[in-house]
Design an enzyme around this catalytic site. Structure first.
Site, PDB file in Angstrom:
ATOM      1  N   GLU A   1       5.868 -10.900  -6.227  1.00  0.00           N
ATOM      2  CA  GLU A   1       4.730 -11.118  -6.959  1.00  0.00           C
ATOM      3  C   GLU A   1       5.313 -10.627  -8.573  1.00  0.00           C
ATOM      4  O   GLU A   1       4.666 -10.476  -9.950  1.00  0.00           O
ATOM      5  CB  GLU A   1       3.410 -10.443  -7.054  1.00  0.00           C
ATOM      6  CG  GLU A   1       3.190  -8.897  -6.295  1.00  0.00           C
ATOM      7  CD  GLU A   1       3.435  -8.759  -5.147  1.00  0.00           C
ATOM      8  OE1 GLU A   1       4.357  -9.222  -4.745  1.00  0.00           O
ATOM      9  OE2 GLU A   1       3.525  -6.953  -5.224  1.00  0.00           O
TER      10      GLU A   1
ATOM     11  N   VAL B   1     -10.631 -10.161 -29.112  1.00  0.00           N
ATOM     12  CA  VAL B   1     -11.034 -11.586 -28.115  1.00  0.00           C
ATOM     13  C   VAL B   1     -11.896 -11.667 -27.382  1.00  0.00           C
ATOM     14  O   VAL B   1     -12.239 -12.188 -27.208  1.00  0.00           O
ATOM     15  CB  VAL B   1      -9.426 -11.593 -27.334  1.00  0.00           C
ATOM     16  CG1 VAL B   1      -8.777 -10.531 -26.722  1.00  0.00           C
ATOM     17  CG2 VAL B   1      -9.503 -13.166 -26.905  1.00  0.00           C
ATOM     18  N   ASP B   2     -11.870 -10.308 -26.379  1.00  0.00           N
ATOM     19  CA  ASP B   2     -13.590 -10.723 -25.460  1.00  0.00           C
ATOM     20  C   ASP B   2     -14.735 -10.951 -25.717  1.00  0.00           C
ATOM     21  O   ASP B   2     -15.132 -11.648 -25.530  1.00  0.00           O
ATOM     22  CB  ASP B   2     -13.069  -9.065 -25.091  1.00  0.00           C
ATOM     23  CG  ASP B   2     -11.788  -8.536 -23.641  1.00  0.00           C
ATOM     24  OD1 ASP B   2     -10.709  -9.664 -24.028  1.00  0.00           O
ATOM     25  OD2 ASP B   2     -11.837  -7.824 -23.364  1.00  0.00           O
TER      26      ASP B   2
ATOM     27  N   CYS C   1       5.028  -6.477   1.945  1.00  0.00           N
ATOM     28  CA  CYS C   1       5.173  -5.280   1.961  1.00  0.00           C
ATOM     29  C   CYS C   1       4.544  -4.504   3.319  1.00  0.00           C
ATOM     30  O   CYS C   1       4.150  -4.883   3.928  1.00  0.00           O
ATOM     31  CB  CYS C   1       5.074  -4.281   0.453  1.00  0.00           C
ATOM     32  SG  CYS C   1       6.074  -2.485   0.754  1.00  0.00           S
ATOM     33  N   TYR C   2       3.426  -3.112   2.867  1.00  0.00           N
ATOM     34  CA  TYR C   2       2.655  -2.652   4.479  1.00  0.00           C
ATOM     35  C   TYR C   2       1.809  -3.963   4.533  1.00  0.00           C
ATOM     36  O   TYR C   2       1.855  -3.305   5.793  1.00  0.00           O
ATOM     37  CB  TYR C   2       1.553  -1.852   3.321  1.00  0.00           C
ATOM     38  CG  TYR C   2       0.824  -1.371   3.675  1.00  0.00           C
ATOM     39  CD1 TYR C   2       0.866  -0.144   4.811  1.00  0.00           C
ATOM     40  CD2 TYR C   2      -0.335  -1.830   3.951  1.00  0.00           C
ATOM     41  CE1 TYR C   2       0.856   1.230   5.273  1.00  0.00           C
ATOM     42  CE2 TYR C   2      -1.457  -1.436   4.984  1.00  0.00           C
ATOM     43  CZ  TYR C   2      -1.146   0.230   5.524  1.00  0.00           C
ATOM     44  OH  TYR C   2      -2.256   0.924   6.309  1.00  0.00           O
TER      45      TYR C   2
ATOM     46  N   HIS D   1       9.072  -7.461  -2.465  1.00  0.00           N
ATOM     47  CA  HIS D   1       7.089  -8.410  -3.620  1.00  0.00           C
ATOM     48  C   HIS D   1       7.877  -9.476  -4.413  1.00  0.00           C
ATOM     49  O   HIS D   1       8.337  -9.404  -5.536  1.00  0.00           O
ATOM     50  CB  HIS D   1       7.554  -6.711  -4.735  1.00  0.00           C
ATOM     51  CG  HIS D   1       6.763  -5.729  -4.043  1.00  0.00           C
ATOM     52  ND1 HIS D   1       5.524  -5.681  -3.669  1.00  0.00           N
ATOM     53  CD2 HIS D   1       7.365  -4.879  -3.479  1.00  0.00           C
ATOM     54  CE1 HIS D   1       5.507  -4.417  -3.026  1.00  0.00           C
ATOM     55  NE2 HIS D   1       6.380  -4.170  -2.909  1.00  0.00           N
TER      56      HIS D   1
ATOM     57  N   GLY E   1       0.991  -1.076  -0.246  1.00  0.00           N
ATOM     58  CA  GLY E   1      -0.053  -0.120  -0.137  1.00  0.00           C
ATOM     59  C   GLY E   1       1.016   1.183   0.352  1.00  0.00           C
ATOM     60  O   GLY E   1       1.728   1.109   0.433  1.00  0.00           O
TER      61      GLY E   1
ATOM     62  N   LYS F   1      -7.162 -11.399 -18.764  1.00  0.00           N
ATOM     63  CA  LYS F   1      -7.326 -10.658 -20.012  1.00  0.00           C
ATOM     64  C   LYS F   1      -6.184 -12.156 -20.768  1.00  0.00           C
ATOM     65  O   LYS F   1      -6.509 -13.746 -21.129  1.00  0.00           O
ATOM     66  CB  LYS F   1      -6.495  -9.917 -20.269  1.00  0.00           C
ATOM     67  CG  LYS F   1      -6.469  -9.783 -21.903  1.00  0.00           C
ATOM     68  CD  LYS F   1      -7.678  -8.831 -22.494  1.00  0.00           C
ATOM     69  CE  LYS F   1      -7.062  -8.533 -23.856  1.00  0.00           C
ATOM     70  NZ  LYS F   1      -8.397  -7.263 -24.485  1.00  0.00           N
TER      71      LYS F   1
ATOM     72  N   GLY G   1     -14.717  -8.188 -33.224  1.00  0.00           N
ATOM     73  CA  GLY G   1     -13.626  -8.704 -33.720  1.00  0.00           C
ATOM     74  C   GLY G   1     -12.456  -8.969 -32.950  1.00  0.00           C
ATOM     75  O   GLY G   1     -11.230  -9.277 -32.851  1.00  0.00           O
TER      76      GLY G   1
END
Ligand code: XMP
Length: 514
Positions: free
Chosen positions: A175, A230-231, A86-87, A173, A59, A370, A228
């Site tokens: 991630e 992808v979603d 972290c935070y 971190h 954060g 995505k 057209g």
């Protein structure tokens, strides 16, 4: 679509305002464990999710700031494994009577860590590994009964754990890709500490989404506007699996699509899927409305409104249709407020369909990132051309043409764009770039081709790297690739005599030119 019972208990990411909360959620899912992002809430509310584990994100504030975000301290007594990042780690330390102190100098960027006593969490980490630090305050001393398992030059406690209470923290971190063995740390937490099972797979996602769609729409008819992109294609393919021929797909050809796009979408949905496919050729209507229009916002407005009008014309003929498919993704849901996943953001994927169309929305991608949408799309049999297509703006090539949009000018930018993508693909860079495309400028310059003087338009090449389109950097494309693209565009596209490369990042530029 919101009360989804996924086949496993979620790992909750409590978002304390971190830029990385979505990244943490994605890393957990990459380990095949379902994750959800929530706002800080009471211990009881957290338990209502029946979580398998909880991760506190980083954060922006100090844990001692007047406006710092806190957590209900009963959460530490629930017996649910918690990892603070972290935070989040500092919060655990502060709440349980450790000491968090201010430092003169924060720690930012790659930092070497040194391991302490043996650790469940850091089992795969090596002495001297680099980790990604981004903090000012640091933990000075541990709460009673906690062990320090790693240190760095500026963090006397870079990682800690309490195996009895199942509480863990890392100042860095895990991630972020720059952290060596970061994903292994997340996996150790998920599997060794929390005993999660690996059941978030594309098969389970598809089966669950299909069940949900079936129970939502039953035997009713469903309409889907394909863009057209992808979603909308993956959303339509999923709904088609669920309801078969009760789905009707509508594709409005605005004349502003990329080369081959309309054909690829039509081929996919008429060949591989059992749906009614309505292809509306509306090119002339779009071009006639865009005649003489030069202002970017006016172009966007005209295109959006005309799209809706045409879609409504189809929808009005389909009196028995009750449901409309939308390709809303999880980041759109999260951005409407973490933990408020039930709030439907008036988010418009396809041409800005209005809320008052009297359809109930079907949003089968509402829980997906995505990259997960792409995996699902491939598994459902959509071609790579559709599944891995780069993002494309709703108003299409019109916002890549500075000045008036005419069929001739669309032809120029479309042909140049196809060359750009072809060369980017040949160079193996398509999936490394967020977007690469051509823009047609509204100035002309003098050139010489053969023995002839030319006076023609330049194409501006735009290629960017980005994680989320909020910020972007121009791609450092090799000079020989730039040269190849420039020479092909000039020799193969009539009306172009010069190619320039846009080296503006976002901010201050935007990715598109209009
Ligand atoms: P900008 O130009 O704002 O674009 O930096 C950020 C990202 O959004 C895409 N974009 C759009 N996508 N409808 C869309 O669905 C739109 O009207 C639109 N305008 C821009 C753009 O391609 C980039 O990926």
């Amino acid at each position: 679509m919101d009360n989804i019972i996924w086949p496993n208990r979620p790992v909750l990411i409590v978002d304390f305002g971190a830029q990385y909360a979505q990244l943490i959620a994605r890393r957990v899912r990459e380990a095949h464990v379902y994750s959800e992002i929530v706002r800080p809430m009471s211990a009881q509310e957290l338990m209502d999710f029946n979580p398998a584990a909880i991760i506190f994100s980083g954060g922006p504030e100090s844990v001692y700031a007047a406006n710092s975000v806190d957590i209900d301290t009963e959460v530490y007594d629930l017996g649910i494994p918690i990892l603070g990042i972290c935070y989040g780690a500092q919060l655990i330390a502060r709440d349980l009577n450790g000491v968090v102190g201010k430092t003169e100098k924060g720690e930012y960027g790659r930092t070497e860590i040194h391991l302490g006593s043996s650790s469940k969490l850091l089992g795969s980490v090596l002495e001297g590994d680099n980790v990604w630090m981004s903090h000012r305050d640091h933990i000075v001393s541990m709460p009673p009964d906690f062990r320090t398992v790693a240190q760095s030059d500026h963090s006397p406690v870079a990682a800690f754990e309490n195996d009895q209470k199942l509480l863990y923290g890392v100042q860095f971190h895990p991630e972020v890709a720059h952290t060596d063995h970061g994903q292994e740390i997340i996996k150790s937490f998920l599997f060794k500490v929390a005993g999660c099972s690996r059941n978030w797979t594309s098969t389970s996602v598809i089966e669950t989404a299909i069940d949900q769609v079936r129970s939502q729409v039953g035997e009713e008819k469903v309409l889907c506007a394909l863009s057209g992109g992808v979603d909308s294609a993956v959303a339509a393919a999923l709904v088609n699996r669920a309801v078969g021929s009760n789905l009707t797909c509508v594709f409005v050809d605005t004349g502003l699509m990329r080369q081959g796009e309309a054909e690829e979408v039509e081929a996919a949905f008429t060949r591989d899927f059992k749906t009614e496919f309505i292809h509306i050729n509306a090119k002339d209507r779009f071009f006639s409305r865009l005649k003489g229009v030069r202002d970017p916002e006016e172009k966007r407005k005209i295109i959006g409104e005309l799209f809706i009008r045409i879609f409504e014309e189809v929808a009005n003929e389909k009196v028995d249709v009750k449901y409309l498919v939308q390709g809303t993704l999880y980041p759109d849901v999260v951005e409407s407020g973490p933990g408020n996943a039930s709030v439907i953001k008036s988010h418009h994927n396809v041409g800005g369909l209005p809320d008052d169309m009297n359809f109930e929305l079907v949003e089968p991608l509402r829980r997906l990132f995505k990259d997960e949408v792409r995996i699902v799309g491939s598994e459902l049999g959509l071609s790579d051309e559709i599944v891995f297509r780069q993002p494309f703006p709703g108003p299409g090539l019109a916002v890549r043409i500075v000045g008036e949009v005419t069929p001739e000018r669309v032809g120029i930018v479309r042909a140049a764009d196809a060359i750009v993508l072809d060369e980017i693909r040949r160079a193996g860079l398509e999936r490394e770039l967020w977007q690469a495309f051509a823009v047609l400028a509204d100035v002309r310059s003098v050139g010489v081709m053969g023995d002839e003087r030319t006076y023609a338009y330049p194409i501006i090449l735009r290629a960017v790297t980005s994680d989320d389109a909020m910020t972007a950097d121009f791609a450092r494309l090799p000079y020989d690739l730039l040269e190849k693209i420039a020479s092909r565009v000039i020799s193969e596209v009539d009306g172009v005599n010069r190619v320039a490369y846009d080296i503006t990042s976002k901010p201050p530029g935007t990715i598109e030119w209009e």
